[in-house]
Design an enzyme around this catalytic site. Structure first.
Site, PDB file in Angstrom:
ATOM      1  N   GLU A 285       0.837  -1.504  -0.195  1.00 48.99           N
ATOM      2  CA  GLU A 285       0.030  -0.020  -0.058  1.00 48.99           C
ATOM      3  C   GLU A 285       0.894   1.307  -0.078  1.00 48.99           C
ATOM      4  OE1 GLU A 285      -2.908  -0.071   3.222  1.00 48.99           O
ATOM      5  OE2 GLU A 285      -3.892  -1.996   2.203  1.00 48.99           O
TER       6      GLU A 285
ATOM      7  N   GLU B 241      -5.170  -8.727   1.085  1.00 46.22           N
ATOM      8  CA  GLU B 241      -5.892  -8.346   2.061  1.00 46.22           C
ATOM      9  C   GLU B 241      -7.271  -7.961   1.861  1.00 46.22           C
ATOM     10  OE1 GLU B 241      -4.566  -5.036   4.470  1.00 46.22           O
ATOM     11  OE2 GLU B 241      -2.269  -5.563   4.269  1.00 46.22           O
TER      12      GLU B 241
HETATM   13  C1  FCB Z   1      -4.469  -1.938   5.531  1.00 46.06           C
HETATM   14  C2  FCB Z   1      -3.141  -2.405   6.085  1.00 46.06           C
HETATM   15  C3  FCB Z   1      -3.081  -3.386   6.994  1.00 46.06           C
HETATM   16  C4  FCB Z   1      -4.258  -3.289   7.998  1.00 46.06           C
HETATM   17  C5  FCB Z   1      -5.517  -3.105   7.187  1.00 46.06           C
HETATM   18  C6  FCB Z   1      -6.873  -3.023   8.020  1.00 46.06           C
HETATM   19  O1  FCB Z   1      -4.424  -0.792   5.048  1.00 46.06           O
HETATM   20  O2  FCB Z   1      -2.233  -2.882   5.132  1.00 46.06           O
HETATM   21  O3  FCB Z   1      -1.906  -3.536   7.592  1.00 46.06           O
HETATM   22  O4  FCB Z   1      -4.070  -2.293   8.910  1.00 46.06           O
HETATM   23  O5  FCB Z   1      -5.446  -2.056   6.494  1.00 46.06           O
END
Ligand code: FCB
Length: 469
Positions: free
Chosen positions: A180, A375
Site C-alpha cells: 500500500e 488483504e
Molecule cells: C491495511 C493495512 C493493514 C491493516 C488493514 C486494516 O491498510 O495494510 O496493515 O491495517 O489495512
C-alpha cells in the site's frame, strides 16, 4: 454499480464461492510491526512507527507495538495456528529495522535469522510463505535523512530487499515489494495520520515516485539474482470511486480520487507512464513528480502478480458540506459521501459489489495481470465469552460476501488467483492502536492467549469445501 442494491443472499454467496477453482490460493495475512513485539531485541533498530507511537496524541490509547501479539517469541505456536486454519499460504512482512537497524549496511544476522526460522517452520507444516518486504516500518535513520521523499531511500530499499532475497529465495517463491504505497505516501506524508506524520503534499508526491522507484529497483535486482522461478509483485489498496451525483464537480472529483488512488500507481507500473490528467492537475498546484530519465523503465519492470487490498468503496463529491468547490488553499474539494450502507467498526461502509467492480475494471484497464487479494477483512466490536471465543457473525458475513464478490469478478473474466483474509489475529491497528480488532483469531491482550473466532472456523470449512471439488 447500483449503490442501493441489496447485498447478495448467503445461498447465492455459497454457490459463488463454490465456483472458485480447486487450485485457488487461500491464505491469512499479517505484518511485522502489527504482531511481532520484541521491538528492541536482537539488534532491531527503531522505525518510524516506534517514533510515531511515542509522539503524544498520535495513536489511540497511547498504544505501541513494543509487545503487540508477541509473535516474535511465539512464532512456532502461531504457525501451528495458521496450519490449523487449513490455509495454503501465509503472507507476512519482514521488518526492515530488524534486518538493517539503521537502514543501510550489512544484514543483522539475528534479525534475518527470525525470518529464516519462520520460513522453515511454515514449510515444515506445508504452508507456503509469501513475503512482503515493506509494510510501513521505515528505519528511523532513513526518515531522519529525508524518508521516502528523498531519492536515496529508493536505493536503500533495493539494497535491503536483496539482503532478504539472498537469504530466503531458495525457499520463498512469492515476493511483494511494498504494501500500500498510497498509505505510506498520503497518510504518512500528506495527511499525517500515519508515521512519520508529516503534512506536506509535495513531499507526499515525491514519496509516491520514490516508493515506485524503490519497487522497480528491487524487482530488477531480484529478477536478475533469482536462481529459481520467483513470483514478484506489489500490493496496492484500492476501491471503486463513484461520483455522488452526475454533476461535473462530482465527476471531476471522482476522476481525481481514482487518479491519485489507483492510476498514479498502476499506470507507471503497468503502462510505463504516469497518468497525464493527474500530472496536469499536479502542475496546476505547482507540484511535480521528481522523475529522472530512465525511472519509468525501472518502475515498469515486469511483475508477475498484482496484490489487491480491498476494504470499501466510495461515493465522491467535489462539493463540501458548506457547498464550496474549493478548499482554503484554493484546491478543488474531494470529499466522500455516505451510501447509507452498514459500516464496520472502522466506520467503513460495507460494499462487496464495489469489490467485484474494482476487479473487473482492473482486468479491463490493465489486462494480462494476474491478481491475488492480499488483504480483505473487517473490524467489529467483538465480545469474547469467558473462554475467549467470539461468535463474530458480522465478520463471517463480511468475509462470505467479499469472497463471493471475488468469485463474481472471476465469473466476469477477472484473473484472480487467491485470497488472503486480513488478519490472522487481532493486532496493533496502526493509529487506532489495539482498539480495532481485525483478527479471525481473538487475542486477549492481557494474557496473549489466542482463540479462533467463529469466522476462523467458517474460513477453515470454506477452504475445505472449495478444495473438495
Ligand atoms: C491495511 C493495512 C493493514 C491493516 C488493514 C486494516 O491498510 O495494510 O496493515 O491495517 O489495512
Amino acid at each position: 454499480m447500483d449503490t442501493t442494491a441489496a447485498v447478495v443472499e448467503p445461498a447465492a454467496e455459497a454457490d459463488l464461492i463454490a465456483s472458485l477453482p480447486a487450485d485457488f490460493r487461500w491464505g491469512v495475512a499479517t505484518s511485522a510491526y502489527q504482531i511481532e513485539g520484541a521491538y528492541d531485541q536482537d539488534g532491531r533498530g527503531p522505525s518510524i512507527w516506534d517514533t510515531y507511537c511515542r509522539t503524544p496524541g498520535m495513536v489511540e490509547g497511547g498504544d505501541n507495538g513494543d509487545v503487540a501479539c508477541d509473535h516474535y517469541h511465539r512464532m512456532p505456536a502461531d504457525v501451528a495456528l495458521i496450519k490449523s486454519l487449513g490455509v495454503d499460504v501465509y503472507r507476512f512482512s519482514v521488518a526492515w529495522p530488524r534486518v538493517q537497524p539503521g537502514g543501510r549496511g550489512p544484514a543483522n544476522p539475528l534479525g534475518l535469522g527470525f525470518y529464516d526460522r519462520l520460513v522453515d517452520e511454515l514449510l515444515g507444516k506445508g504452508v507456503d510463505p509469501w513475503v512482503t518486504l515493506y509494510h510501513w516500518d521505515l528505519p528511523q535513520e532513513l526518515e531522519d535523512a529525508g524518508g521516502w521523499p528523498a531519492r536515496d531511500t529508493a536505493y536503500r530499499f533495493a539494497d535491503y530487499a536483496m539482503l532478504v532475497f539472498d537469504a530466503l529465495q531458495d525457499r520463498v517463491r512469492t515476493w511483494t515489494t511494498l504494501n500500500e504505497p498510497w498509505c505510506s505516501a498520503m497518510l504518512g506524508y500528506h495527511e499525517g495520520r500515519q508515521a512519520p506524520g508529516r503534512q506536506d503534499f509535495p513531499a507526499a508526491m515525491e514519496a509516491v515516485h520514490h516508493l515506485l522507484l524503490g519497487h522497480g529497483l528491487a524487482v530488477r535486482r531480484m529478477r536478475a539474482a533469482a536462481s529459481t522461478p520467483v513470483e514478484l509483485g506489489i500490493t496496492l489498496n484500492m476501491g471503486t470511486s463513484m461520483p455522488a451525483t452526475q454533476s461535473t464537480a462530482d465527476q471531476e472529483a471522482t476522476r481525481r480520487a481514482d487518479g491519485l488512488g489507483v492510476r498514479i500507481y498502476l499506470d507507471p507500473l503497468l503502462r510505463g507512464q504516469y497518468p497525464g490528467d493527474i500530472v496536469d492537475d499536479l502542475s496546476v498546484r505547482g507540484v511535480k513528480l521528481p522523475v529522472v530519465d530512465g525511472d519509468l523503465q525501472i518502475i515498469g519492470e515486469p511483475i508477475d502478480v498484482l496484490g489487491v487490498n480491498y476494504y470499501s468503496s466510495h461515493l465522491v463529491s467535489g462539493v463540501d458540506s458548506a457547498g464550496r468547490t474549493e478548499d482554503a488553499e484554493g484546491n478543488p474539494v474531494q470529499s466522500t459521501v455516505r451510501m447509507g450502507r452498514p459500516v464496520t467498526a472502522m466506520d467503513w461502509e460495507i460494499v462487496p459489489e464495489g469489490f467485484t467492480d474494482l476487479l473487473v475494471r482492473l482486468s479491463r484497464d490493465y489486462p494480462g495481470m494476474p491478481m491475488v487479494i492480499t488483504e480483505n477483512g473487517a473490524a467489529f466490536d467483538d465480545e469474547a465469552d469467558p473462554s475467549g471465543y467470539v461468535a463474530d457473525v458480522d465478520r463471517t458475513a463480511y468475509l462470505s460476501a467479499h469472497i463471493a464478490a471475488v468469485a463474481a469478478a472471476r465469473a466476469r473474466g477477472a484473473d484472480v488467483r487467491g485470497y488472503f483474509a486480513w488478519s490472522l489475529m487481532d493486532n496493533f491497528e496502526w493509529s487506532y492502536g489495539y482498539a480495532k480488532r481485525f483478527g479471525l483469531v481473538h487475542v486477549d491482550y492481557e494474557t496473549l492467549v489466542r482463540t479462533p473466532k467463529q469466522s476462523a472456523l467458517w474460513y477453515r470449512d470454506t477452504i475445505r469445501r472449495a478444495r473438495a471439488h
